[in-house]
Design an enzyme around this catalytic site. Structure first.
Site, PDB file in Angstrom:
ATOM      1  N   GLY A  84      40.622  59.978  43.385  1.00 11.68           N
ATOM      2  CA  GLY A  84      41.987  60.306  43.789  1.00 11.68           C
ATOM      3  C   GLY A  84      42.300  60.193  45.262  1.00 11.68           C
ATOM      4  O   GLY A  84      43.394  60.563  45.694  1.00 11.68           O
ATOM      5  N   ASP A 118      42.921  52.884  30.004  1.00 10.81           N
ATOM      6  CA  ASP A 118      42.627  51.505  30.397  1.00 10.81           C
ATOM      7  C   ASP A 118      43.887  50.862  30.963  1.00 10.81           C
ATOM      8  O   ASP A 118      44.917  50.802  30.293  1.00 10.81           O
ATOM      9  CB  ASP A 118      42.142  50.731  29.164  1.00 10.81           C
ATOM     10  CG  ASP A 118      41.635  49.335  29.494  1.00 10.81           C
ATOM     11  OD1 ASP A 118      41.995  48.800  30.564  1.00 10.81           O
ATOM     12  OD2 ASP A 118      40.888  48.777  28.681  1.00 10.81           O
ATOM     13  N   ASP A 142      41.481  49.660  43.705  1.00 11.67           N
ATOM     14  CA  ASP A 142      40.169  49.819  44.329  1.00 11.67           C
ATOM     15  C   ASP A 142      39.108  49.875  43.229  1.00 11.67           C
ATOM     16  O   ASP A 142      38.070  50.506  43.380  1.00 11.67           O
ATOM     17  CB  ASP A 142      40.133  51.094  45.177  1.00 11.67           C
ATOM     18  CG  ASP A 142      38.994  51.097  46.189  1.00 11.67           C
ATOM     19  OD1 ASP A 142      38.621  49.999  46.652  1.00 11.67           O
ATOM     20  OD2 ASP A 142      38.476  52.179  46.505  1.00 11.67           O
ATOM     21  N   LYS A 182      40.548  45.127  46.077  1.00  9.86           N
ATOM     22  CA  LYS A 182      39.217  44.971  46.655  1.00  9.86           C
ATOM     23  C   LYS A 182      38.529  43.748  46.071  1.00  9.86           C
ATOM     24  O   LYS A 182      38.656  43.451  44.889  1.00  9.86           O
ATOM     25  CB  LYS A 182      38.373  46.215  46.370  1.00  9.86           C
ATOM     26  CG  LYS A 182      36.929  46.090  46.835  1.00  9.86           C
ATOM     27  CD  LYS A 182      36.247  47.430  46.940  1.00  9.86           C
ATOM     28  CE  LYS A 182      36.117  48.148  45.618  1.00  9.86           C
ATOM     29  NZ  LYS A 182      35.459  49.467  45.790  1.00  9.86           N
TER      30      LYS A 182
END
Length: 227
Positions: A84, A118, A142, A182
């Site tokens: 978080g 998901d 991320d 990322k």
């Protein structure tokens, strides 16, 4: 009280003390190395002191300080949100609504909507958009796979996740939207840049200071989505 959203400086002049762990029969070499790294990581200490869920919060802070992607009142969708930290940063920097999605359970964060599910599930996406109150102004990812220790395998896995996140960005972002994801450097990520550059006005790369030097991770910041 507002959190400290500044990045970690290297100055100060004081000597940094290195914590060394005694060898333990109950820990593997890899576990010993990880614990030592955590204990000597200034970002880990800063995250704990500042109330951030993880050191990864500083990565988004540093990306935003550089590219100014977080705007007041915007709708933020965060994939791979656990535990978080990025959700906290988005809220701290003035986001109007924030939804975090992860396969793992996320402890509640005031003012944020958190979904265990998901990201590729259409029902999860529908729920996220309803909670956001509309399409996201920015999609953050991320997401990272469980590492195998085999560099080539891990690189393929992270690229696959980034590719999935990009497809979600193409589906969910409105015109002008922003996408941050990322990647791991290694060559296979290059094929993602071609469609990204076609659909976004600007695509930039960055390795924020909070990203460990030995890590091959980098972040792509794409702005000005073209529907």
């Amino acid at each position: 009280m507002a959190k400290d959203t500044s990045s970690i400086g290297s100055g100060g002049g004081g000597r940094t003390l290195t914590v060394k762990l005694k060898k333990s029969a109950g820990r593997s070499v890899a576990s010993q190395r990880w614990l030592t790294r955590q204990l000597n990581d200034p970002y880990v200490a800063a995250a704990q002191k500042g109330g951030w869920r993880s050191r990864a919060a500083f990565k988004l802070i540093e990306l935003d300080d550089r590219f100014h992607v977080l705007k007041k009142g915007m709708r933020v969708l965060d994939f791979g949100a656990a535990p978080g930290g990025w959700v906290q940063v988005a809220l701290e920097r003035g986001a109007g609504s924030v939804v975090g999605v992860d396969l793992l359970e996320i402890e509640p964060i005031p003012r944020a909507h958190l979904i265990k599910g998901d990201a590729t599930d259409p029902e999860v996406q529908k729920q996220a958009l309803e909670l956001l109150g509309g399409p996201p102004d920015i999609l953050l990812s991320d997401m990272a796979p469980n590492t195998s220790g085999h560099a080539a395998t891990d690189h393929v896995r992270i690229v696959a996740l980034a590719e999935m996140a990009l497809e979600l960005a193409f589906t969910l972002l409105p015109p002008g939207g922003t996408f941050v994801t990322k990647l791991f450097q290694g060559g296979a990520e290059q094929h993602l840049l071609v469609p990204m550059k076609k659909r976004f006005a600007t695509v930039r790369h960055a390795k924020p200071p909070a990203s460990r030097k030995e890590s091959s991770e980098l972040y792509v910041v794409a702005t000005g989505f073209r529907d």
